[in-house]
Design an enzyme around this catalytic site. Structure first.
Site, short mmCIF file in Angstrom:
data_model
loop_
_atom_site.label_atom_id
_atom_site.label_comp_id
_atom_site.label_asym_id
_atom_site.label_seq_id
_atom_site.Cartn_x
_atom_site.Cartn_y
_atom_site.Cartn_z
N HIS A 71 0.78 -4.93 2.43
CA HIS A 71 -0.63 -4.74 2.76
C HIS A 71 -1.47 -5.99 2.55
O HIS A 71 -2.32 -6.33 3.38
CB HIS A 71 -1.16 -3.59 1.89
CG HIS A 71 -2.57 -3.20 2.15
ND1 HIS A 71 -2.99 -2.77 3.40
CD2 HIS A 71 -3.67 -3.15 1.34
CE1 HIS A 71 -4.29 -2.46 3.33
NE2 HIS A 71 -4.72 -2.70 2.11
N HIS A 106 0.86 -1.19 0.00
CA HIS A 106 0.00 0.00 0.00
C HIS A 106 0.89 1.23 0.00
O HIS A 106 1.86 1.30 0.75
CB HIS A 106 -0.91 -0.01 1.23
CG HIS A 106 -2.09 0.91 1.10
ND1 HIS A 106 -1.96 2.28 1.09
CD2 HIS A 106 -3.41 0.67 0.97
CE1 HIS A 106 -3.17 2.83 0.96
NE2 HIS A 106 -4.06 1.87 0.88
N ARG A 149 -2.13 0.74 -7.27
CA ARG A 149 -1.33 0.85 -6.05
C ARG A 149 0.14 0.56 -6.22
O ARG A 149 0.98 1.21 -5.61
CB ARG A 149 -1.87 -0.16 -5.03
CG ARG A 149 -3.00 0.40 -4.28
CD ARG A 149 -3.42 -0.50 -3.18
NE ARG A 149 -4.68 0.05 -2.73
CZ ARG A 149 -5.51 -0.55 -1.94
NH1 ARG A 149 -5.22 -1.75 -1.48
NH2 ARG A 149 -6.62 0.03 -1.58
#
Ligand code: FAD
Ligand code: SIN
Length: 519
Positions: A334, A228, A274
């Protein structure tokens, strides 16, 4: 102490709870959960849950965005299931009392997040997971046939006559026991804790992958880890997630001179996929030799505080005003796209053993997950697994594995045991956002040595306590991840190799499973 039920569920996040709701009418359920029942990645989910419910949206559009984010490796049938069934399961949460934000006409308010082509993310301000967990707990616990064993750690899958008969566990007093059932679901979530920098809470050590691996189940796509981009990066503060929904509402990444830089890296700027944003932050920090910040100061102050109360309060504790101050950010591990390979009903390659949620690999996310598709995955595939667990038993019909060559070829001589901190440092520096052969080889060799030592201990039945089992899961997950990352000689989605920076469909449009085999 041994316990017996019809169905065993390991994990009490969104996938486990949604499966429990589905199974409740069918028999006695035992939910085993390693900490407090609410402690899970689900509890901390912020941005929301994606579902194509808007007039300008459709399941086909949601599927197309998911496939684009997955960078050529999504299973399109799995994606269709997710996108088609998503609205039904999400709207069901509303019927069950989920307090999602509403727009001024009383309809669910929809947020925008990276790589979604329309607004489609339902949310409960900035603490969506907690609200979904609340509703599912209420729903599940109103069924009297659910028994929850909290602070109880599943440590092994019991195989009898070639089929899964339940799990071994250590309970909160440290005593060991078995939970036996007709079918067993692993809903143990992700393994972000194997990396030094992570958004995941301490429970997220990838236990389900390690349990399934030791039971001989197929594990796939472990090289695909999502980092992330925006995690609070301040000295002496925990690595707290700053939701992508902030950028969805207009927050911008800026460098130390205050320049918004994302357009220099991708046409979708701050809402690029991302993996692109995460790597761009590192590149910009290195180019400018300075920190990178998230800035909301150009947005309406009241609106920022109203929309993101939990994030504002948390960054305030670290000394920042969300609406006014540039907030220092950096990437962190993440989400695991890979995991225990399953069919679309959650069946693994071990008969009677199911998996759903982040621990599973249905291949729905391919090489990179679209924002807010994970809570949706837990709902849709948790419910599907729950239904299949009541049916006739068979193992999953999966395509043949593409075997890893375990890569190192190093003679395995178990050396000194690495500490948890050493494993996490090694994973962050050698198997993180930028990967290359030499450091991957070194990491894979060292982690495979650790795995060999672990296998030796387990074969001797050396007793382990909670801490020992935690480390053991981390070794297995880290070794599988490093080995798969070494094997994939291209860049795709969350997996970026500086020595093979291009996507290579000719050789690598494949899923890698079984990179290591239980010895
Ligand atoms: P979890 O919710 O992690 O639950 C796993 C459960 O298994 C826990 O109860 C745990 O205690 C238990 N467990 C694990 N191992 C064992 C064991 N050995 N024995 C017994 N119990 C065990 N996704 C989105 O779609 N939208 C978001 O907005 C979003 N925000 C996020 C924010 C943060 C900070 C994080 C960390 C993740 C976020 N995600 C989001 C990802 C998403 O939250 C998770 O992928 C999802 O909640 C996983 O659900 P799960 O049910 O598979 O696992
Ligand atoms: C976030 O709120 O940025 C996390 C969303 C996700 O992981 O899908």
């Amino acid at each position: 102490m041994d316990v017996r039920g019809d169905f065993i569920i390991v994990g009490s996040g969104i996938a486990g709870l949604r499966a429990a709701v589905e199974l409740a009418p069918a028999g006695d359920i035992i939910v085993i959960t390693k900490a407090d029942p609410s402690e899970s990645n689900t509890e901390y989910a912020q941005g929301g849950i994606a579902a194509a419910i808007a007039a300008d949206d459709s399941a086909a559009l949601h599927a197309a965005d998911t496939i684009t984010a997955g960078d050529g490796l999504c299973d399109e049938q799995a994606v269709r299931v997710l996108a088609d069934e998503g609205p039904r399961y999400t709207l069901e949460l509303l019927e069950w009392g989920a307090r999602f934000d509403r727009d001024d006409r009383g309809r669910p308010a929809l947020a925008s997040e990276g790589a979604h082509s329309v607004r489609r993310v339902l949310h409960a301000s900035d603490a969506t997971g907690r609200e979904i967990g609340r509703v599912l707990w209420e729903r599940a616990s109103s069924a009297t046939r659910i028994r929850v064993l909290k602070n109880t750690l599943a440590i092994g899958v019991v195989i009898e006559d070639g089929k899964c008969a339940g799990v071994r566990f250590i309970d909160e007093s440290g005593a060991s026991g078995h939970a036996f059932g007709h079918t067993t679901l692993l809903a143990t979530g992700g393994g972000g804790q194997v990396f030094r920098e992570t958004t995941n809470p301490t429970i997220a050590t990838g236990d389900g992958v390690a349990l399934a691996y030791r039971a001989g189940a197929r594990i796939a796509d472990m090289e695909f880890v999502q980092f992330h981009p925006t995690v609070l990066n301040a000295d002496n503060s925990p690595r707290f997630l700053l939701s992508e929904a902030l950028r969805g509402e207009g927050a911008r990444l800026v460098n130390a001179s205050g320049k918004a830089f994302m357009l220099d890296y991708h046409p979708m700027a701050d809402l690029a996929p991302r993996d692109v944003v995460a790597r761009s932050i590192i590149r910009e920090a290195s180019r400018t030799e300075g920190p990178v910040f998230l800035s909301l100061r150009h947005l309406d102050v009241e609106q920022v505080r109203r929309r993101f109360p939990m994030i504002a309060a948390t960054v305030a504790r670290a000394g920042f005003d969300l609406a006014h101050d540039p907030i220092p950010v950096g990437p962190a591990a993440h989400y695991f796209m890979g995991g225990v390979e399953t069919d679309l009903e959650g069946r693994t390659s071990v008969c009677g053993l199911f998996a759903a949620g982040e621990v599973a690999c249905t291949r729905v996310h391919g090489a990179n997950r679209l924002a807010s598709n994970s809570l949706l995955e837990g709902l849709v595939f948790g419910a599907r697994a729950g239904r299949a667990m009541t049916g006739p038993l068979r193992d999953a019909d999966l395509p043949p594995p593409v075997l890893g060559d375990a890569a190192s070829g190093a003679s395995i001589r178990p050396g000194r045991m690495m500490s948890e901190g050493e494993i996490r440092d090694l994973m962050w520096t050698s198997v993180g956002l930028f990967r290359e052969r030499r450091s991957l080889q070194d990491a894979a060799d060292r982690l495979q040595e650790q795995q060999a030592a672990l296998d030796g201990n387990l074969a001797r039945d050396a007793p382990l306590d909670h801490k020992g089992w935690r480390r053991s899961s981390m070794v297995t997950v880290a070794a599988l991840t490093a080995t798969a990352a070494l094997r994939r000689e291209e860049s795709r989605g969350g997996h970026f190799r500086t020595d093979f920076p291009a996507r290579d469909d000719l050789n690598w449009k494949i899923h890698i499973s079984d990179v290591m085999h239980p010895r």
